[in-house]
Design a protein around this motif. Sequence first.
Motif, PDB file in Angstrom:
ATOM      1  N   ILE A  34     -17.075 -11.688  24.704  1.00 23.61           N
ATOM      2  CA  ILE A  34     -17.841 -11.396  23.494  1.00 23.61           C
ATOM      3  C   ILE A  34     -16.915 -11.080  22.317  1.00 23.61           C
ATOM      4  CG2 ILE A  34     -19.579  -9.873  22.472  1.00 23.61           C
ATOM      5  CD1 ILE A  34     -20.635 -11.748  24.669  1.00 23.61           C
ATOM      6  N   TYR A  35     -15.989 -10.142  22.513  1.00 13.99           N
ATOM      7  CA  TYR A  35     -15.085  -9.756  21.413  1.00 13.99           C
ATOM      8  C   TYR A  35     -13.980  -8.883  21.983  1.00 13.99           C
ATOM      9  CZ  TYR A  35     -13.797  -8.674  16.563  1.00 13.99           C
ATOM     10  OH  TYR A  35     -13.138  -8.581  15.358  1.00 13.99           O
ATOM     11  N   THR A  36     -12.800  -8.997  21.399  1.00  9.10           N
ATOM     12  CA  THR A  36     -11.675  -8.141  21.773  1.00  9.10           C
ATOM     13  C   THR A  36     -11.060  -7.556  20.507  1.00  9.10           C
ATOM     14  OG1 THR A  36     -11.176  -9.451  23.743  1.00  9.10           O
ATOM     15  CG2 THR A  36      -9.414  -8.050  22.900  1.00  9.10           C
ATOM     16  N   PHE A  37     -10.788  -6.271  20.532  1.00  3.41           N
ATOM     17  CA  PHE A  37     -10.040  -5.645  19.431  1.00  3.41           C
ATOM     18  C   PHE A  37      -8.918  -4.833  20.043  1.00  3.41           C
ATOM     19  CE2 PHE A  37     -13.807  -3.155  20.440  1.00  3.41           C
ATOM     20  CZ  PHE A  37     -13.361  -1.845  20.560  1.00  3.41           C
ATOM     21  N   TYR A  38      -7.838  -4.692  19.271  1.00  6.88           N
ATOM     22  CA  TYR A  38      -6.622  -4.124  19.860  1.00  6.88           C
ATOM     23  C   TYR A  38      -5.739  -3.482  18.802  1.00  6.88           C
ATOM     24  CZ  TYR A  38      -5.240  -8.858  18.411  1.00  6.88           C
ATOM     25  OH  TYR A  38      -5.058 -10.028  17.700  1.00  6.88           O
ATOM     26  N   VAL A  75     -13.974  -3.409  28.755  1.00  6.09           N
ATOM     27  CA  VAL A  75     -12.765  -3.277  29.564  1.00  6.09           C
ATOM     28  C   VAL A  75     -11.671  -2.658  28.706  1.00  6.09           C
ATOM     29  CG1 VAL A  75     -11.061  -4.475  30.976  1.00  6.09           C
ATOM     30  CG2 VAL A  75     -13.434  -5.275  30.940  1.00  6.09           C
ATOM     31  N   GLU A  76     -11.144  -1.525  29.150  1.00  3.02           N
ATOM     32  CA  GLU A  76     -10.075  -0.822  28.432  1.00  3.02           C
ATOM     33  C   GLU A  76      -8.706  -1.233  28.968  1.00  3.02           C
ATOM     34  OE1 GLU A  76     -12.359   3.445  27.574  1.00  3.02           O
ATOM     35  OE2 GLU A  76     -10.784   3.307  29.095  1.00  3.02           O
ATOM     36  N   PHE A  77      -7.770  -1.401  28.061  1.00  8.76           N
ATOM     37  CA  PHE A  77      -6.373  -1.658  28.403  1.00  8.76           C
ATOM     38  C   PHE A  77      -5.549  -0.515  27.812  1.00  8.76           C
ATOM     39  CE2 PHE A  77      -8.650  -5.607  28.242  1.00  8.76           C
ATOM     40  CZ  PHE A  77      -8.130  -6.378  29.273  1.00  8.76           C
ATOM     41  N   ARG A  78      -4.895   0.260  28.685  1.00 11.38           N
ATOM     42  CA  ARG A  78      -4.168   1.443  28.252  1.00 11.38           C
ATOM     43  C   ARG A  78      -2.700   1.378  28.661  1.00 11.38           C
ATOM     44  NH1 ARG A  78      -7.289   5.833  26.661  1.00 11.38           N
ATOM     45  NH2 ARG A  78      -9.539   5.579  26.999  1.00 11.38           N
ATOM     46  N   LEU A  79      -1.872   1.977  27.825  1.00 10.17           N
ATOM     47  CA  LEU A  79      -0.476   2.230  28.166  1.00 10.17           C
ATOM     48  C   LEU A  79      -0.358   3.735  28.340  1.00 10.17           C
ATOM     49  CD1 LEU A  79       2.395   1.137  28.540  1.00 10.17           C
ATOM     50  CD2 LEU A  79       2.752   1.505  26.077  1.00 10.17           C
ATOM     51  N   ASP A  80      -0.272   4.162  29.597  1.00 10.32           N
ATOM     52  CA  ASP A  80      -0.387   5.586  29.919  1.00 10.32           C
ATOM     53  C   ASP A  80      -1.750   6.074  29.395  1.00 10.32           C
ATOM     54  OD1 ASP A  80       2.121   5.525  31.164  1.00 10.32           O
ATOM     55  OD2 ASP A  80       3.116   5.817  29.228  1.00 10.32           O
ATOM     56  N   ASP A  81      -1.761   7.017  28.484  1.00  9.13           N
ATOM     57  CA  ASP A  81      -3.050   7.507  27.988  1.00  9.13           C
ATOM     58  C   ASP A  81      -3.481   6.857  26.678  1.00  9.13           C
ATOM     59  OD1 ASP A  81      -3.404   9.276  30.105  1.00  9.13           O
ATOM     60  OD2 ASP A  81      -2.299  10.887  29.100  1.00  9.13           O
ATOM     61  N   GLU A  82      -2.657   5.969  26.138  1.00 10.65           N
ATOM     62  CA  GLU A  82      -2.965   5.380  24.834  1.00 10.65           C
ATOM     63  C   GLU A  82      -3.799   4.118  24.994  1.00 10.65           C
ATOM     64  OE1 GLU A  82      -0.735   3.793  20.766  1.00 10.65           O
ATOM     65  OE2 GLU A  82       0.434   4.319  22.545  1.00 10.65           O
ATOM     66  N   LEU A  83      -4.929   4.075  24.290  1.00  7.86           N
ATOM     67  CA  LEU A  83      -5.802   2.903  24.313  1.00  7.86           C
ATOM     68  C   LEU A  83      -5.215   1.823  23.411  1.00  7.86           C
ATOM     69  CD1 LEU A  83      -8.585   1.738  25.251  1.00  7.86           C
ATOM     70  CD2 LEU A  83      -9.506   2.617  23.088  1.00  7.86           C
ATOM     71  N   SER A 107      -4.643 -12.497  23.477  1.00  2.61           N
ATOM     72  CA  SER A 107      -4.443 -13.564  24.470  1.00  2.61           C
ATOM     73  C   SER A 107      -4.398 -12.997  25.877  1.00  2.61           C
ATOM     74  CB  SER A 107      -3.145 -14.325  24.171  1.00  2.61           C
ATOM     75  OG  SER A 107      -3.249 -15.042  22.961  1.00  2.61           O
ATOM     76  N   TYR A 108      -3.756 -11.838  26.028  1.00  6.45           N
ATOM     77  CA  TYR A 108      -3.684 -11.238  27.352  1.00  6.45           C
ATOM     78  C   TYR A 108      -5.080 -10.880  27.875  1.00  6.45           C
ATOM     79  CZ  TYR A 108      -2.682  -8.122  31.211  1.00  6.45           C
ATOM     80  OH  TYR A 108      -2.672  -7.544  32.460  1.00  6.45           O
ATOM     81  N   ALA A 109      -5.963 -10.421  26.989  1.00  7.92           N
ATOM     82  CA  ALA A 109      -7.327 -10.089  27.418  1.00  7.92           C
ATOM     83  C   ALA A 109      -8.050 -11.325  27.954  1.00  7.92           C
ATOM     84  CB  ALA A 109      -8.108  -9.467  26.260  1.00  7.92           C
ATOM     85  N   VAL A 114      -9.584  -3.184  23.766  1.00 11.82           N
ATOM     86  CA  VAL A 114     -10.891  -3.156  24.413  1.00 11.82           C
ATOM     87  C   VAL A 114     -11.472  -4.568  24.345  1.00 11.82           C
ATOM     88  CG1 VAL A 114     -13.247  -2.239  24.373  1.00 11.82           C
ATOM     89  CG2 VAL A 114     -11.325  -0.748  23.782  1.00 11.82           C
ATOM     90  N   ALA A 115     -11.911  -5.070  25.492  1.00 11.85           N
ATOM     91  CA  ALA A 115     -12.565  -6.376  25.561  1.00 11.85           C
ATOM     92  C   ALA A 115     -14.019  -6.173  25.946  1.00 11.85           C
ATOM     93  CB  ALA A 115     -11.867  -7.275  26.569  1.00 11.85           C
ATOM     94  N   ALA A 116     -14.933  -6.602  25.085  1.00 12.69           N
ATOM     95  CA  ALA A 116     -16.359  -6.595  25.412  1.00 12.69           C
ATOM     96  C   ALA A 116     -16.673  -7.910  26.120  1.00 12.69           C
ATOM     97  CB  ALA A 116     -17.193  -6.452  24.145  1.00 12.69           C
ATOM     98  N   ILE A 117     -17.194  -7.820  27.336  1.00 13.33           N
ATOM     99  CA  ILE A 117     -17.486  -9.016  28.118  1.00 13.33           C
ATOM    100  C   ILE A 117     -18.859  -8.881  28.761  1.00 13.33           C
ATOM    101  CG2 ILE A 117     -15.035  -9.421  28.591  1.00 13.33           C
ATOM    102  CD1 ILE A 117     -15.499  -8.442  31.424  1.00 13.33           C
ATOM    103  N   ASP A 118     -19.460 -10.039  29.088  1.00 18.24           N
ATOM    104  CA  ASP A 118     -20.723 -10.063  29.810  1.00 18.24           C
ATOM    105  C   ASP A 118     -20.536 -10.780  31.131  1.00 18.24           C
ATOM    106  OD1 ASP A 118     -22.014  -8.718  27.794  1.00 18.24           O
ATOM    107  OD2 ASP A 118     -23.013 -10.485  26.971  1.00 18.24           O
ATOM    108  N   GLN A 119     -21.200 -10.265  32.145  1.00 20.01           N
ATOM    109  CA  GLN A 119     -21.140 -10.846  33.487  1.00 20.01           C
ATOM    110  C   GLN A 119     -22.319 -11.798  33.649  1.00 20.01           C
ATOM    111  OE1 GLN A 119     -18.861  -9.392  36.158  1.00 20.01           O
ATOM    112  NE2 GLN A 119     -19.308 -11.352  37.155  1.00 20.01           N
ATOM    113  N   LEU A 120     -22.025 -13.105  33.773  1.00 19.03           N
ATOM    114  CA  LEU A 120     -23.052 -14.116  33.987  1.00 19.03           C
ATOM    115  C   LEU A 120     -23.082 -14.518  35.454  1.00 19.03           C
ATOM    116  CD1 LEU A 120     -22.327 -16.392  30.877  1.00 19.03           C
ATOM    117  CD2 LEU A 120     -23.837 -14.410  31.039  1.00 19.03           C
ATOM    118  N   SER A 121     -24.068 -15.332  35.820  1.00 19.34           N
ATOM    119  CA  SER A 121     -24.171 -15.786  37.204  1.00 19.34           C
ATOM    120  C   SER A 121     -23.004 -16.677  37.590  1.00 19.34           C
ATOM    121  CB  SER A 121     -25.480 -16.548  37.408  1.00 19.34           C
ATOM    122  OG  SER A 121     -26.597 -15.745  37.101  1.00 19.34           O
ATOM    123  N   ASP A 122     -22.467 -17.437  36.625  1.00 17.84           N
ATOM    124  CA  ASP A 122     -21.403 -18.392  36.937  1.00 17.84           C
ATOM    125  C   ASP A 122     -20.119 -18.147  36.154  1.00 17.84           C
ATOM    126  OD1 ASP A 122     -22.122 -19.189  34.394  1.00 17.84           O
ATOM    127  OD2 ASP A 122     -22.420 -21.305  34.905  1.00 17.84           O
TER     128      ASP A 122
END
Length: 238
Positions: free
Chosen positions: A171-175, A147-155, A188-190, A158-166
């Motif tokens: 997984i990890y976030t870097f910013y 999942v990308e979080f951008r301000l206008d065109d600036e990255l 925290s916002y992620a 990025v939050a790496a996440i997995d979709q589970l059944s429940d």
Amino acid sequence: MTSATESNIKLFVTPPHPCSYLPDQQATTLFIDPALDVTTALYTALTHAGFRRSGPNLYRPHCDACSACQSARVLVADFRPDRSQRRLYQRNRDLQIQDLPAHFSDEHYALYCRYISARHRDGAMYPPDEAQYRSFLTSNQHFSRMVEFRLDDELLAVAAIDQLSDGLSAIYTFYAPEPEYTRRSLGSYAVLWQIERARTQKLPYVYLGYWIADSPKMRYKTRFRPLELLTQTGWKLY
């Protein structure tokens, strides 16, 4: 893990190695057979048993003399942001968010390098390495997202996440580590974004990985309550 399918899974244990969380401690890790075809249902069942994903591997701590690592999950339906978290929502309302399949991107990797070099020089991931990054965060599994979080065109994050059944597994976030973005508290916002995404999908949990009482790096997780921890007798409210 009690079903017939789960009981037939091959497991591998590593030799003792330095613990990533507690200094001067040795750890051993239990891995699921990497050749196993992991479905979302099986991945969810393994997560209930305390496993977590790193790259293509599903693992959990398996230390004879220590049980400090406890899986943690947020109870989404009961979560209510506190005043500071509500402010954080407002502060980041100008971000554009895009959910993508987990993949390698030069732009993502450049942000990751800035983040690791600024925030984790004392950790095992410093200096940043492209091969290590690829093995850790990119995935061809259908349940893995970035999942990308951008301000206008600036990255900015990025939050790496997995979709589970429940739920969702964080997984990890870097910013962006630069001082001008400190007030955004992007890590925290992620997490807040993932809780809200799970709520809209009517999923009960966001899994935050392991929580260790004596690790200062883990304390931020207790700000997302109600929080359950996996104990030897099951999930218990923290």
